[in-house]
Design an enzyme around this catalytic site. Structure first.
Site, PDB file in Angstrom:
ATOM      1  N   GLU A 195       0.807  -1.224   0.000  1.00 59.33           N
ATOM      2  CA  GLU A 195       0.000   0.000   0.000  1.00 59.33           C
ATOM      3  C   GLU A 195       0.844   1.281   0.000  1.00 59.33           C
ATOM      4  O   GLU A 195       0.789   2.079   0.950  1.00 59.33           O
ATOM      5  CB  GLU A 195      -0.915   0.012   1.220  1.00 59.33           C
ATOM      6  CG  GLU A 195      -1.921  -1.104   1.228  1.00 59.33           C
ATOM      7  CD  GLU A 195      -3.011  -0.917   2.287  1.00 59.33           C
ATOM      8  OE1 GLU A 195      -2.871  -0.022   3.146  1.00 59.33           O
ATOM      9  OE2 GLU A 195      -4.011  -1.639   2.228  1.00 59.33           O
ATOM     10  N   GLU A 380      -5.220  -8.386   1.035  1.00 64.09           N
ATOM     11  CA  GLU A 380      -5.812  -8.032   2.334  1.00 64.09           C
ATOM     12  C   GLU A 380      -7.289  -7.709   2.152  1.00 64.09           C
ATOM     13  O   GLU A 380      -7.666  -7.048   1.185  1.00 64.09           O
ATOM     14  CB  GLU A 380      -5.155  -6.796   2.966  1.00 64.09           C
ATOM     15  CG  GLU A 380      -3.781  -7.023   3.534  1.00 64.09           C
ATOM     16  CD  GLU A 380      -3.183  -5.749   4.132  1.00 64.09           C
ATOM     17  OE1 GLU A 380      -3.948  -4.891   4.632  1.00 64.09           O
ATOM     18  OE2 GLU A 380      -1.948  -5.626   4.080  1.00 64.09           O
TER      19      GLU A 380
HETATM   20  C1  FCB Z   1      -4.087  -1.989   5.731  1.00 65.66           C
HETATM   21  C2  FCB Z   1      -2.646  -2.241   6.136  1.00 65.66           C
HETATM   22  C3  FCB Z   1      -2.486  -3.264   7.240  1.00 65.66           C
HETATM   23  C4  FCB Z   1      -3.557  -3.087   8.286  1.00 65.66           C
HETATM   24  C5  FCB Z   1      -4.934  -3.101   7.647  1.00 65.66           C
HETATM   25  C6  FCB Z   1      -6.072  -3.016   8.639  1.00 65.66           C
HETATM   26  O1  FCB Z   1      -4.225  -0.733   5.167  1.00 65.66           O
HETATM   27  O2  FCB Z   1      -1.907  -2.678   5.021  1.00 65.66           O
HETATM   28  O3  FCB Z   1      -1.198  -3.153   7.782  1.00 65.66           O
HETATM   29  O4  FCB Z   1      -3.336  -1.908   8.961  1.00 65.66           O
HETATM   30  O5  FCB Z   1      -5.018  -2.006   6.769  1.00 65.66           O
END
Ligand code: FCB
Length: 477
Positions: A195, A380
């Site tokens: 990210e 994620e």
């Molecule tokens: C994302 C991050 C991860 C965690 C999740 C909830 O943006 O990559 O580290 O904080 O959110």
């Protein structure tokens, strides 16, 4: 200069106000089959700084997060212990095995491997990751290593200006080479960055993440140097070994105009945000150019040959999706863009973020239609427990519901032609959630912070059944 009120009046007079369309939630086609392919990768994602603890152990150097002020963390906590995974990694792997996870996305802390960011290698740090990888392989879990999940070595920030300095990209590639030569015999899957847009904005513009800077002029250099670092690191990995599967993880966020206010101006704000948040990372990697709206402030950094370095072939795009973003026109801010709330009456999680599985479907559609339908891993997705210590939260049906609905969106996109190869849930064990500290809990497993006792939640058993069968069950009535 016009006041905000004068501008609103002028816009209203010109017939621009009041034309916000009635809000209709986005939808996606219902799934035809609830069965995922047999080779679909069911995994879980974590990051080093949020889980490892042991910050001063075995020669690890400090990172920019080690010195981030505790006053800026919601519960004034730090990550000195986190999940204590540096010491309890075998328990973590046993939990992964119990979950029937096929893959584990963890991150390697650059300052554990190269404490000052460049120069001497810390063998004990390498040894730790070597043990962690071996423990996974023993249980037939495939390691997916992320090389940068925001924990930049502090020395690079303090002595060299961090990602604002072009040299950081070259040092990152050296570190990538060290990882490939030490671990590449067993780690075959890499995510280069995590990210980067969050790191640019939360860390350098809003100051709510490390390194805690608030300078919008850094957007251009930091964005470009992260892209450059990624390209150089991919080259370094491929030069070290020819048998690696390499991708990168982006926060791909549907950018929508705020519902209230002046619709055409909010539309422009959403497009501008999309260009710097999504396009500034997707476009150079997959199309070899920056989006038109981002060029003005990024291209002054561009040197001959950079775009060829950045546009590396990748084996997958890692997509992280949690919620869409809403943007409004803001006369007072530097970029005339400000974040806004989701439309009223939308479902929210404990973070007050909208729960919108259609956003997942939309980002997959976009990758399919605008970016040549690359192979995608959802690296994620997940939601936080409500802020509460109520033990009843172990029965986390809201998480099961969230995951089921987002996986329906993934499956629906696959039925429409998206090439999604796997899904990694964020996260395994409740951990140290950056600016939220320990308040925010995204895990399949809880941990009692006093005793470090870990306990699986209802979602853990639910995901296990899914990982074993590949079949997404229907919601219970
Ligand atoms: C994302 C991050 C991860 C965690 C999740 C909830 O943006 O990559 O580290 O904080 O959110």
């Amino acid at each position: 200069m016009l006041t905000r009120r004068e501008l609103a009046l002028a816009a209203a007079a010109a017939g621009l106000a009041g034309c916000a369309p009635a809000y209709t939630p986005a939808t996606f086609p219902a799934v035809q089959s609830r069965q995922f392919p047999r080779d679909f990768i069911w995994g879980v994602a974590t990051s080093a700084f949020q889980t490892e603890g042991a910050l001063n152990v075995d020669g690890r150097g400090p990172s920019i997060w080690d010195v981030f002020p505790r006053e800026k963390i919601a519960d004034r906590s730090d990550a000195a212990v986190a999940d204590d995974s540096y010491h309890r990694y075998r328990e973590d792997v046993a939990l992964l095995q119990g979950l029937a996870a096929k893959a584990y996305r963890f991150s390697i802390a650059w300052p554990r491997v190269v404490p000052a960011g460049a120069g001497a290698i810390n063998q004990k740090g390498v040894d730790f990751y070597s043990r962690l990888v071996d423990a996974q392989l023993e249980k037939r879990i495939t390691p997916y290593a992320t090389l940068f999940h925001w924990d930049l070595p502090l020395a690079l920030q303090q002595q060299h200006g961090g990602w604002a300095n072009r040299d950081t990209a070259r040092r990152f590639a050296e570190y990538a080479n060290i990882v490939a030569t030490r671990l590449g015999d067993r780690v075959k899957h890499f995510c280069i960055l995590n990210e980067p847009s969050v790191h640019v904005f939360a860390g350098h513009v809003l100051g709510i993440h490390a390194p805690g800077l608030t300078d919008a002029n850094l957007i251009g250099p930091v964005t470009h140097h992260l892209n450059l670092a990624q390209g150089l690191a991919i080259q370094a990995l491929r030069a070290a070994r020819s048998d690696l599967t390499i991708g990168t993880t982006l926060a791909i966020t549907p950018s929508r105009p705020a519902h209230d206010g002046i619709a055409p101006l909010n539309e422009a704000a959403a497009k501008g945000f999309d260009a710097v948040w999504n396009g500034a990372f997707l476009d150079p990697l997959l199309k070899g150019l920056y989006p038109a709206q981002a060029r003005g402030f990024i291209e002054p950094q561009l040197r001959a040959g950079d775009m060829e370095v950045i546009r590396q072939p990748v084996d997958f795009i890692g997509a992280n999706y949690y919620a869409p973003a809403y943007l409004r026109f803001d006369l007072m801010s530097q970029a005339h863009i400000a974040p806004s709330d989701p439309p009223p009456n939308t479902a929210r999680d404990a973070f007050n973020r909208e729960i919108d599985p259609a956003g997942m479907w939309q980002i997959l559609k976009r990758l399919r239609e605008e970016y040549g339908n690359p192979s995608v891993l959802i690296t994620e997705n997940g939601c936080s427990d409500p802020f509460s210590d109520d033990p009843a939260i172990q029965d986390d049906r809201f998480r099961i519901d969230y995951l089921r609905r987002h996986l329906e969106a993934v499956k629906s996109a696959m039925e429409a032609g998206s090439r999604v190869a796997g899904y990694f849930h964020w996260t395994l064990i409740d951990n140290w959630e950056w600016a939220e500290g320990y308040r925010s809990k995204f895990g399949f497993v809880s941990q009692d912070r006093a005793s470090s006792l870990r306990a699986t939640k209802a979602s853990y058993s639910w995901f296990k059944a899914l990982a074993m069968t590949g079949r997404l069950n229907e919601a219970q009535a």
